[in-house]
Design a protein around this motif. Structure first.
Motif, PDB file in Angstrom:
ATOM      1  N   ALA A 150     -10.594 -47.657 -15.530  1.00  0.00           N
ATOM      2  CA  ALA A 150     -11.681 -47.237 -17.064  1.00  0.00           C
ATOM      3  C   ALA A 150     -12.845 -46.426 -15.926  1.00  0.00           C
ATOM      4  O   ALA A 150     -12.640 -47.215 -14.744  1.00  0.00           O
ATOM      5  N   LYS A 151     -13.702 -45.927 -16.664  1.00  0.00           N
ATOM      6  CA  LYS A 151     -14.721 -45.528 -15.568  1.00  0.00           C
ATOM      7  C   LYS A 151     -16.152 -46.432 -15.868  1.00  0.00           C
ATOM      8  O   LYS A 151     -15.957 -48.151 -16.940  1.00  0.00           O
ATOM      9  N   THR A 152     -17.137 -46.621 -15.380  1.00  0.00           N
ATOM     10  CA  THR A 152     -17.597 -47.673 -14.944  1.00  0.00           C
ATOM     11  C   THR A 152     -18.920 -48.356 -15.785  1.00  0.00           C
ATOM     12  O   THR A 152     -19.004 -46.233 -16.086  1.00  0.00           O
ATOM     13  N   ALA A 153     -19.620 -48.364 -16.349  1.00  0.00           N
ATOM     14  CA  ALA A 153     -20.483 -48.374 -16.909  1.00  0.00           C
ATOM     15  C   ALA A 153     -22.116 -47.449 -16.167  1.00  0.00           C
ATOM     16  O   ALA A 153     -22.793 -47.434 -17.366  1.00  0.00           O
ATOM     17  N   ARG A 184      -9.797 -42.350 -24.280  1.00  0.00           N
ATOM     18  CA  ARG A 184     -11.361 -41.475 -24.658  1.00  0.00           C
ATOM     19  C   ARG A 184     -11.863 -40.726 -25.156  1.00  0.00           C
ATOM     20  O   ARG A 184     -11.001 -40.004 -25.231  1.00  0.00           O
ATOM     21  N   LYS A 185     -12.620 -41.079 -26.682  1.00  0.00           N
ATOM     22  CA  LYS A 185     -13.296 -40.358 -27.788  1.00  0.00           C
ATOM     23  C   LYS A 185     -14.558 -39.934 -26.527  1.00  0.00           C
ATOM     24  O   LYS A 185     -15.271 -40.066 -25.743  1.00  0.00           O
ATOM     25  N   HIS A 186     -14.810 -38.822 -26.690  1.00  0.00           N
ATOM     26  CA  HIS A 186     -15.910 -37.453 -26.132  1.00  0.00           C
ATOM     27  C   HIS A 186     -16.195 -37.897 -27.554  1.00  0.00           C
ATOM     28  O   HIS A 186     -17.161 -37.614 -28.691  1.00  0.00           O
ATOM     29  N   ASN A 187     -18.124 -37.942 -26.759  1.00  0.00           N
ATOM     30  CA  ASN A 187     -19.892 -37.816 -27.518  1.00  0.00           C
ATOM     31  C   ASN A 187     -20.328 -36.688 -27.551  1.00  0.00           C
ATOM     32  O   ASN A 187     -20.330 -36.741 -26.741  1.00  0.00           O
ATOM     33  N   VAL A 188     -19.435 -35.762 -28.111  1.00  0.00           N
ATOM     34  CA  VAL A 188     -20.668 -34.006 -27.888  1.00  0.00           C
ATOM     35  C   VAL A 188     -21.469 -33.927 -28.862  1.00  0.00           C
ATOM     36  O   VAL A 188     -20.629 -33.843 -30.088  1.00  0.00           O
ATOM     37  N   ARG A 189     -22.025 -33.123 -28.458  1.00  0.00           N
ATOM     38  CA  ARG A 189     -23.867 -33.055 -29.697  1.00  0.00           C
ATOM     39  C   ARG A 189     -23.200 -31.676 -29.970  1.00  0.00           C
ATOM     40  O   ARG A 189     -23.086 -31.250 -29.304  1.00  0.00           O
ATOM     41  N   ALA A 190     -23.286 -31.412 -30.986  1.00  0.00           N
ATOM     42  CA  ALA A 190     -23.447 -29.929 -31.868  1.00  0.00           C
ATOM     43  C   ALA A 190     -24.522 -29.244 -31.381  1.00  0.00           C
ATOM     44  O   ALA A 190     -23.713 -27.851 -30.720  1.00  0.00           O
ATOM     45  N   GLY A 191     -25.462 -29.539 -30.624  1.00  0.00           N
ATOM     46  CA  GLY A 191     -26.332 -28.039 -30.373  1.00  0.00           C
ATOM     47  C   GLY A 191     -26.721 -28.697 -29.042  1.00  0.00           C
ATOM     48  O   GLY A 191     -26.471 -27.867 -27.768  1.00  0.00           O
TER      49      GLY A 191
END
Length: 103
Positions: free
Chosen positions: A9-12, A80-87
């Motif tokens: 997994a990716k590190t923090a 992994r759940k992607h965290n992409v903001r709209a703007g």
């Protein structure tokens, strides 16, 4: 000899997915760890636990384990759940911003 094959997994401390594409073959400990009575250090007589082999694919790791007679267990990675903001970040500095600049 037992081993597990997994995708780390990716590190923090990183926001990207660096060092998460490769598959790792890691040996299971064959003997328990003991505490040195003089220094208090934890040690083991098993040196295979220090070995981590990296492969480009899961199939390559399984082929290596089969060729060397290693009993391997594959641990599938969790998506992994992607965290992409709209703007996005650039929206904070847009010239056509509707709200008041607060900072």
């Amino acid at each position: 000899m037992r081993a597990r094959i997994y995708q780390p997994a990716k590190t923090a401390m990183q926001s990207g997915v660096g060092k998460t594409k490769l598959w790792v073959l890691e040996y299971a400990p064959a003997s328990s760890r003991t505490v040195d009575p003089l220094m208090g250090w934890t040690s083991s007589t098993d040196t295979q636990t220090q070995v981590k082999l990296r492969f480009d694919s899961r199939e390559a790791a399984l082929a290596y384990a089969a060729a060397k007679g290693i009993e391997a267990e594959v641990v599938e990675p969790k998506p992994r759940k992607h965290n992409v903001r709209a703007g996005g970040y650039g929206e904070n500095f847009a010239t056509g911003r509707r709200g008041a600049w607060t900072h």
